[in-house]
Design a protein around this motif. Structure first.
Motif, short mmCIF file in Angstrom:
data_model
loop_
_atom_site.label_atom_id
_atom_site.label_comp_id
_atom_site.label_asym_id
_atom_site.label_seq_id
_atom_site.Cartn_x
_atom_site.Cartn_y
_atom_site.Cartn_z
N HIS A 436 0.84 -1.19 0.00
CA HIS A 436 0.00 0.00 0.00
C HIS A 436 0.88 1.24 0.00
CE1 HIS A 436 0.88 -1.02 4.20
NE2 HIS A 436 0.88 0.27 4.43
N TYR A 438 1.34 5.26 1.32
CA TYR A 438 0.90 6.09 2.44
C TYR A 438 1.55 7.45 2.32
CZ TYR A 438 -0.19 7.70 7.12
OH TYR A 438 -0.66 8.42 8.17
N ASN A 447 5.82 3.87 -0.31
CA ASN A 447 5.25 2.57 -0.68
C ASN A 447 5.67 1.55 0.37
OD1 ASN A 447 4.09 0.45 -1.96
ND2 ASN A 447 5.56 0.36 -3.65
N THR A 453 2.77 -4.85 7.55
CA THR A 453 1.39 -4.52 7.89
C THR A 453 1.13 -4.94 9.33
OG1 THR A 453 0.58 -6.66 7.10
CG2 THR A 453 0.60 -4.83 5.52
N ARG A 527 3.69 3.16 9.52
CA ARG A 527 3.51 3.98 8.31
C ARG A 527 3.99 5.41 8.54
NH1 ARG A 527 -2.45 3.48 6.15
NH2 ARG A 527 -2.87 4.35 8.19
#
Length: 1278
Positions: A436, A438, A447, A453, A527
């Motif tokens: 994902h 952010y 990225n 995660t 993140r």
């Protein structure tokens, strides 16, 4: 007074302080004026600080002239502000100076290695706190009301500091390369927050310093970096003081920084020499050109030889004289005077050996039962030793000689330090998990890979916790054992708790915090802060959690040990998570070794179960320290049936092929099942006797011996059996000759040839025991004695078995059913079988045609020269993967290891006894901080890491000496010990006024020192268990680059030893250093790859030593026939060289296992070659070609049936083994050896003998001619 915007009251009972936040709207900025002065208590907004967050009082006033005590403290803390006693003004009180000193001490502890950097770092804070022109630089932005001693004052909680970019950039440059020796990383990485060293800039560096949440700043400071000429608020003058560079002397006279901390100080280091260019002649590969030249030279020699021989035959044919019947009257007649001494010796040797073995064979055949009984007794006596046999499975004991350098270095390391810890590891990926993007407030668009995660990190933590909870009952300890009983705990090795165990993983960045506490924020942290970018040494991560980035066990969590599969430190794109459990390594006879193996087995069980769980989101590979040995042992056990089938196939072939089948009715009489079984038992008994004897005397065996020696002895023994049995079957019993005498006569004819081969092979293997490699040495010893025992049992037990079988066959009794007789009589004419007539009528004549002979020589010369070229391109080494079965889980682990690991194995540079670390010169030769030798031990390792492709070193060595110097530094808050005076043995505080240069020369050193783990002891402060500088051993740990195959491991070892030798030479030049002092590199893999440094010359030596007896024995047993010995030797050399050439083409690496097989190849080649050579030498046919035909037909058929066809069926079965090691080094290599031996022995050698073979024995020829003349006279008289 109108300045208050709001009032918030908070009464603290302990201080009785009232706080009132203020926003400052106006400010005054004049030279010689202060903005704040004196201390106003503790900042209530700062919690969890590593220092007391004392804040100053707002006080716009003139700077104060300092008295003596005040001035001396300022000179000590801020020497750059010193204007001389009685002339120095400042804006800070004595209390403020003391607080500033404490605040700077923690940061200076990691910067003090570079005095100019430490001074520049302190410079700015001294200016903002104490400068007499403070108001020109500082603009207060926030205050609070405080009530101290009954007076209400304004306390400063935030201000702006205006700094020139010229000053800021210069200060940053002086500090950006300062390193932390214990980690090899940059000190600035601990002082730039989330940006670490890679993304740190002057602005980010100062922002971190001014952030009160960093645990060091007592209040918020907004550093404004102003470029020259940029507008500033009225009255403000951006500070632009003098900044010494890292390569300059500081204002206090301290030396410039070291090369490791300041690139400008590095001397010119010439890059490592490039590897030599490939050998070329013009644009052609030089080796290829040389091999082509050799081939052309040999071909030219052969053509010249043919021309000379043809012309000689031409002239001889013109001078031939024939009688009326066409007989050649010019044929040379041998006279007694023509017989040379060599001819007499040769014939005498053959007659003596033939007579001796004839008598012996007759005796054994006459008393078969007694012979078998005596043989059985001898075998049993030897085999009883098997009760004491020790099977070596430890790879260290198997492949590393006790007196080898790597083994001695391992023993030294294990004696003075703990053995290398055991690694249990998982490498986890999630290929199907979506990544994902952010948009981070700090880093912009980032990225993140699917592996980074929240869900997967929590699953990893759950698995880690489950493994950490492993426990089991130990009968030896009579209690439950957990991880803490056996784990590697570097910071608390004596009495560790579970949290002290070294477990490296991503959750360690959060000290393995329970999921319930981090579910809400861990994903945001991963993140928003990109936590993997922060330094592993950060002690506060500036997030809502306020966690340290240090691991739960207290050590740093290096990114390369937590994640993998990233590029250029882009950790958020990592493709794998790494989970590692480190356990202590114990001796194999220790009780705790059993506990470690038990824990590792439970670890493997848990991981295997987790892998099979369908709910698992990870795809991963794993290993335990015991895995490699377990998998090798497993596949060995599973492949034993393959070897048994191989032997069974060979037995069936021997039993069938030995039979002389004259008719279908006599098939059970003429079969040789019992003889074949007897031959197999002879081989088995010889192997058992050999193993039993060496077990008696304490020489251990190995799985290699169990697999190879029986195979080798079977090949050698089967050949002798075939030669003996086939010769007996082809020979007609003479009138009046008994069965026993017939067997004795046949044995007298073939036994010298059997002796020639067996003696050559046994001496060959005994000399092969000179190898330094334990596996090769033990194999050679076992094989040599097994060959000797096989020959002795063939001369005794097998002769007896053949005698009993001949007796059965004479009585027409069936082979297995001895009570059953067959009425069909035995043919009067001896059976020649199928091979002998075929070779006599077809094969030998075609092979020895003139054109065929020339083609054979040219083809084999080309093969030989091509193999020489290929031999220089054979790959040396043995990758660990090849030792594993094709279905092993370890293969997947090695694949993941090569794909995802970003750093190689750690390696230690170890110093031995004889170096004085306590002198200034001694410390300078080791350290890398200020004042150290630019070519010290740690500096040279640092230089090597700049060329990782040559040195194979990725991360510089951590240095306890530098830590020790920092610990002793007066700028540090750590402690030292007095060694004299009233306080001897007591701690002396770091506030002792002593500068670094003075300290290093005269400051007292601690009295005891644990060289294995100094850093934790330094950090223990007053709980320090007294230290002493090492007098025996010390070590410095670096990291290799990722090493992917045995060639890279070998080159890494070579490069590390070259570097260590260079360091040793330098350190021996230090006064007082012992002449035998040494620095050597050590890591656990060196034990296995050291052999490849010398395996090529050692292999050449072993093979050369094995070749010597093949020449010497052949010469002696053929009566000093040098030519036969040389041709015999040449053919064996060609077989060996061609074997290595085919190894290159077929992808078979050269290593210790290959060397064992090549030594075996020499032995098997003797069987293919020596029988034929002897048969040719003893032939009395008139021409070389006729003698070659006779030898090829008579002996070649037996060799083909006995060696080639015995080996090939068994070898083919090995192709179905699970172990890659067996498939490659036993199936492929033995197939190559057998086929090359076959074509050289039955194709090349007969042709070679037909051209260059020895002359016919003149005495034998003379005797034969005399017998012919006598027969002719008798016929004429009649």
């Amino acid at each position: 007074d109108g300045r208050h915007l709001n009032t918030i009251l908070l009464r603290l009972s302990t201080h009785g302080t009232v706080l009132r936040p203020q926003i400052i709207s106006e400010a005054q900025h004049e030279p010689g004026f202060c903005t704040f002065y004196e201390e106003c208590g503790i900042n209530p907004d700062v919690t969890g600080s590593l220092i007391t967050p004392t804040i100053p009082c707002l006080n716009y006033s003139t700077a104060r002239l300092l008295d003596k005590i005040h001035y001396l403290k300022l000179k000590s803390v801020c020497p750059m502000l010193d204007q001389g006693e009685g002339k120095t003004f400042a804006c800070c009180s004595l209390g403020q100076l003391i607080s500033l000193e404490k605040s700077l001490s923690l940061s200076k502890a990691v910067l003090i290695r570079c005095p100019s950097c430490a001074e520049n770092f302190a410079h700015l804070h001294c200016v903002t706190t104490c400068s007499s022109n403070q108001s020109l630089v500082v603009n207060v932005t926030r205050t609070i009301k405080v009530n101290t001693t009954g007076l209400e004052k304004d306390a400063v909680t935030a201000y702006q500091a205006y700094i020139s970019t010229t000053f800021a950039d210069a200060a940053f440059r002086s500090c950006r390369n300062v390193r932390v020796p214990v980690t090899g990383g940059f000190a600035i990485a601990t002082m730039c927050g989330l940006y670490a060293a890679t993304l740190c800039t002057p602005q980010r560096w100062y922002d971190f310093q001014g952030d009160s949440s960093n645990g060091l700043a007592p209040l918020d400071i907004d550093f404004r970096l102003i470029p020259p000429g940029a507008p500033v608020p009225s009255g403000i003058v951006p500070y632009n003081g003098k900044v010494p560079g890292c390569n300059e002397t500081s204002s206090t006279g301290n030396e410039p920084c070291s090369c490791q901390d300041c690139k400008e100080m590095c001397p010119f280091i010439p890059p490592p020499t490039s590897p030599p260019q490939p050998f070329k002649i013009g644009h052609i590969d030089g080796l290829l050109a040389v091999c082509l030249s050799i081939f052309c030279s040999l071909l030219l020699f052969f053509v010249c030889f043919l021309l000379l021989r043809t012309s000689d035959h031409y002239f001889k044919s013109r001078n031939k004289v024939k009688d009326k019947n066409g007989n050649d009257l010019s044929q040379e007649l041998m006279e007694p005077k023509d017989v040379t001494c060599t001819d007499r010796n040769s014939l005498a040797t053959q007659e003596f050996l033939g007579s001796l073995f004839q008598k012996w064979g007759t005796l054994m055949a006459t008393h078969p039962l007694k012979t078998l009984l005596a043989s059985a007794v001898v075998v049993v006596v030897f085999a009883v030793g098997l009760m004491y046999i020790e099977l070596t499975t430890d790879p260290v004991e198997l492949w590393s000689a006790p007196d080898s350098r790597a083994r001695q270095e391992k023993d030294f390391h294990d004696e003075y330090f703990e053995p290398f810890f055991r690694t249990n590891q998982l490498i986890l990926t999630a290929p199907g998990y979506p990544g994902h993007f952010y948009d981070s407030l700090l880093f912009g668009m980032y990225n993140f890979s699917g592996i980074i995660t929240k869900d997967l990190i929590l699953q990893l933590l759950e698995l880690q916790t489950r493994i950490q909870a492993i426990e089991f009952w130990s009968d030896d300890l009579n209690r439950t054992v957990t991880l803490k009983d056996i784990c590697f705990a570097p910071l608390n090795p004596k009495n560790p708790s579970l949290s002290d165990c070294a477990v490296n993983s991503l959750p360690q960045y959060f000290q393995n915090t329970a999921p319930s506490a981090i579910v809400a924020v861990i994903f945001r942290i991963s993140r928003e802060t990109a936590v993997l970018r922060s330094s592993p040494l950060s002690f506060k991560d500036m997030t809502d959690l306020g966690l340290s980035c240090m691991s739960e066990y207290g050590g740093p969590v290096f990114p390369f040990l937590a994640v993998g599969g990233y590029e250029n430190e882009d950790y958020t794109m990592a493709e794998a998570l790494i989970l590692t459990f480190s356990l202590n390594n114990y001796p194999r006879d220790s009780v705790k070794f059993k506990l470690v193996e038990k824990w590792e087995q439970m670890f493997l069980d848990i991981v295997a179960e987790y892998q099979k769980n369908p709910a698992t989101n990870f795809t991963f590979a794993y290993m335990a320290e015991r895995s490699l040995e377990d998998e090798i042992n497993r596949t060995t056990a599973e492949d034993i049936p393959i070897f048994m089938i191989s032997y069974a196939v060979i037995f069936v072939y021997i039993a069938v092929a030995l039979g002389e089948y004259s008719s279908f009715k006599r098939i059970l009489v003429d079969s040789k099942i019992l003889v074949g079984l007897g031959g197999i038992l002879v081989v088995g008994c010889s192997v058992l006797a050999s193993m039993g004897f060496y077990a008696w005397i304490g020489i251990s065996s190995s799985l290699v011996i169990l697999q190879v020696v029986p195979f080798l002895v079977l090949a050698v023994g089967a050949d002798n059996i075939f030669i003996f049995v086939l010769e007996y079957q082809r020979d007609k019993r003479r009138p009046g000759e008994t069965r026993e005498e017939h067997i004795g006569r046949v044995l007298g004819r073939v036994a010298p040839s059997m002796l020639l081969c067996s003696l050559s092979e046994s001496i060959c293997f005994f000399l092969g025991a000179l190898s330094s490699m334990p596996a090769v040495k033990s194999f050679a010893l076992y094989a040599a004695l097994a060959v000797v025992m096989d020959f002795l049992l063939q001369m005794t037990a097998f002769v007896a078995v053949l005698s009993l079988d001949a007796q059965r066959q004479d009585r027409n009794r069936c082979d297995l059913a001895l009570c059953v007789t067959v009425s069909t009589p035995r043919p009067s004419k001896p059976s020649q079988g199928f091979l002998l007539p075929f070779m006599k009528r077809y094969y030998a004549p075609v092979l020895l045609k003139p054109v065929t002979r020339i083609i054979v020589v040219v083809v084999f010369l080309f093969m030989f020269c091509a193999s020489i070229f290929l031999m220089f391109h054979v790959t040396v080494g043995l990758d660990q993967e090849l030792a594993l079965p094709t279905d092993s889980y370890m293969l997947e682990y090695f694949k993941y290891l090569n794909m995802y690991f970003e750093v190689g194995v750690p390696t230690y540079f170890i110093t031995t006894r004889g170096f004085n670390f306590s002198t200034t010169e001694g410390m300078d030769a080791v350290c890398s901080s200020v004042g150290c030798d630019p070519f010290s031990l740690t500096q040279k390792i640092q230089y090597a890491t700049e060329y990782p492709d040559k040195s194979f070193l990725a991360i510089p060595a951590s240095s306890w000496v530098d830590d020790f110097i920092d610990w002793l530094n007066p700028g540090s808050r750590c402690c030292r010990l007095y060694t004299s005076g009233l306080d001897i043995g007591e701690f002396c505080p770091a506030s002792e006024r002593m500068y670094l240069t003075v300290m290093r020369k005269s400051c007292p050193f601690p009295r005891r020192y644990d060289s294995e783990n100094v850093s934790p002891n330094f950090m223990l402060g007053s709980d320090l268990d007294c230290l002493l500088l090492p007098s025996t051993a010390s070590r410095f740990m670096a990291y290799h680059t990722p090493l992917k195959n045995s060639q890279e491991y070998t080159e890494a070892l070579r490069a590390a030893r070259q570097l260590a030798a260079n360091i040793t030479r330098s350190m021996r030049e230090v006064n007082g250093t012992a002449s035998d002092f040494e620095v050597f590199p050590y890591t656990v893999t060196y034990l296995f790859y050291e052999q490849y440094l010398t395996i090529v010359p050692e292999g050449l030596f072993n093979i050369a030593v094995c070749l010597v007896p093949t020449f010497v024995v052949c010469c002696i047993l053929l009566g000093m026939d040098v030519r036969s010995g040389l041709l015999n030797l040449l053919t064996i050399v060609m077989i060996t060289v061609d074997t290595v050439g085919v190894m290159t083409l077929w992808g078979i690496d050269y290593n210790a296992v290959s060397l064992i097989n090549l030594v075996t190849a020499v032995g098997i080649s003797v069987e293919f070659v020596s029988h034929l050579t002897r048969s040719f030498a003893l032939s009395t046919c008139p021409t070389h070609v006729e003698r070659a035909k006779e030898a090829t037909a008579n002996m070649g058929s037996a060799v083909f049936a006995g060696v080639a066809m015995t080996n090939l069926p068994g070898i083919v079965v090995l192709a179905f083994a699970k172990a890659q090691l067996i498939q490659i080094f036993f199936f492929r290599l033995n197939l190559v050896i057998t086929l090359l031996g076959l074509v050289h022995g039955l194709v090349f050698l007969p042709v070679l003998l037909s051209f260059f073979g020895p002359m016919c024995n003149r005495r034998s020829r003379s005797t034969e001619q005399a017998w012919v003349r006598e027969s002719d006279h008798s016929a004429a008289a009649n």
